[in-house]
Scaffold this active site. Sequence first.
Site, PDB file in Angstrom:
ATOM      1  N   PRO A  60       0.406  -1.377  -0.204  1.00  0.00           N
ATOM      2  CA  PRO A  60      -0.297   0.111  -0.097  1.00  0.00           C
ATOM      3  C   PRO A  60       0.637   0.701   0.033  1.00  0.00           C
ATOM      4  O   PRO A  60       0.287   1.971  -0.331  1.00  0.00           O
ATOM      5  CB  PRO A  60      -0.829   0.089   1.276  1.00  0.00           C
ATOM      6  CG  PRO A  60      -0.452  -1.037   2.192  1.00  0.00           C
ATOM      7  CD  PRO A  60       1.045  -1.758   0.906  1.00  0.00           C
ATOM      8  N   ARG A  74      -3.905  -7.710 -20.279  1.00  0.00           N
ATOM      9  CA  ARG A  74      -5.126  -7.233 -20.970  1.00  0.00           C
ATOM     10  C   ARG A  74      -4.302  -6.206 -22.509  1.00  0.00           C
ATOM     11  O   ARG A  74      -5.023  -5.916 -23.130  1.00  0.00           O
ATOM     12  CB  ARG A  74      -6.661  -6.472 -20.647  1.00  0.00           C
ATOM     13  CG  ARG A  74      -6.223  -5.663 -20.123  1.00  0.00           C
ATOM     14  CD  ARG A  74      -7.658  -5.547 -19.242  1.00  0.00           C
ATOM     15  NE  ARG A  74      -8.832  -5.354 -20.120  1.00  0.00           N
ATOM     16  CZ  ARG A  74      -8.536  -3.669 -21.079  1.00  0.00           C
ATOM     17  NH1 ARG A  74      -8.154  -2.525 -20.444  1.00  0.00           N
ATOM     18  NH2 ARG A  74      -9.710  -3.243 -21.247  1.00  0.00           N
TER      19      ARG A  74
HETATM   20  N1  ADE Z   1      -0.808  -5.266   0.215  1.00  0.00           N
HETATM   21  C1  ADE Z   1      -1.458  -5.450   1.348  1.00  0.00           C
HETATM   22  N2  ADE Z   1      -3.109  -3.622   0.158  1.00  0.00           N
HETATM   23  C2  ADE Z   1      -1.780  -3.411  -0.660  1.00  0.00           C
HETATM   24  C3  ADE Z   1      -2.616  -2.357  -1.505  1.00  0.00           C
HETATM   25  N3  ADE Z   1      -3.217  -1.799  -1.267  1.00  0.00           N
HETATM   26  N4  ADE Z   1      -2.068  -2.497  -2.758  1.00  0.00           N
HETATM   27  C4  ADE Z   1      -0.751  -3.539  -2.769  1.00  0.00           C
HETATM   28  N5  ADE Z   1      -0.710  -4.297  -2.191  1.00  0.00           N
HETATM   29  C5  ADE Z   1      -0.838  -4.542  -1.062  1.00  0.00           C
END
Ligand code: ADE
Length: 224
Positions: free
Chosen positions: A87, A152
């Site tokens: 994240p 894609r």
């Molecule tokens: N792992 C946990 N949350 C995530 C997210 N929002 N984006 C990418 N990997 C993640």
Amino acid sequence: MLAIDVITIFPGMLSGFLGESMLKRATQRGVVKFRTHNLRDFAQDVHQRTDDRPFGGGPGMVMLPEPLFDAVGSVRQAESRVILMTPQGRRLTHAVAAELAVPGHLVFVCGHYEGVDERVRTSLVTDEISIGDYVLTNGVVAAAVVIDAVVRLLPGVVGAEGATEQDSFANGLLEFPQYTRPAEFRGMKVPDVLLSGNHQEIARWRKLQSEQRTRERRPDLLES
Ligand code: ADE
């Protein structure tokens, strides 16, 4: 050809996803080649541990560096992009997907729990990608999203030529409304212009609709 390796402790979560629909077709056509790797196979101890408690204390577990370095080391080539799903990464957009949708080698590193040892971020990965401002229990779900968005866009995957060029976001706008048969359904009519056969008028209508939709729903796209 785009080669994609995915390193995860949950390879089973990906097998159905990679074996159906568009991704299956892309594999059959030789456009892409997937391999999944169980991180536990690279664990150093008899319990196949891939995580441990954080130094300094606190809740949750942190993924150990050794299995990740070994797993990536077993597949990485000179030009590989090693992508950590987190994240904290760069937010996935059409532009990011398009940047990755070129012949080469992508290695997805899927974290879980509280994250990965910082040395993985600083010394192993080349890219960090987030799929949005929320936290998933497992990066493999996020990797699946990135893989779908990237594959894609590879030539020969999506049927009709030009189908991906007209996508929402491909030109910075949301896509115009689409209709199919019947021309009238429960009293709801397809706009006359779409039945007119006048391609110039249709193109004009679609462009206006795209712009209007984007203004209403995603004005932030027009600013950038
Ligand atoms: N792992 C946990 N949350 C995530 C997210 N929002 N984006 C990418 N990997 C993640």
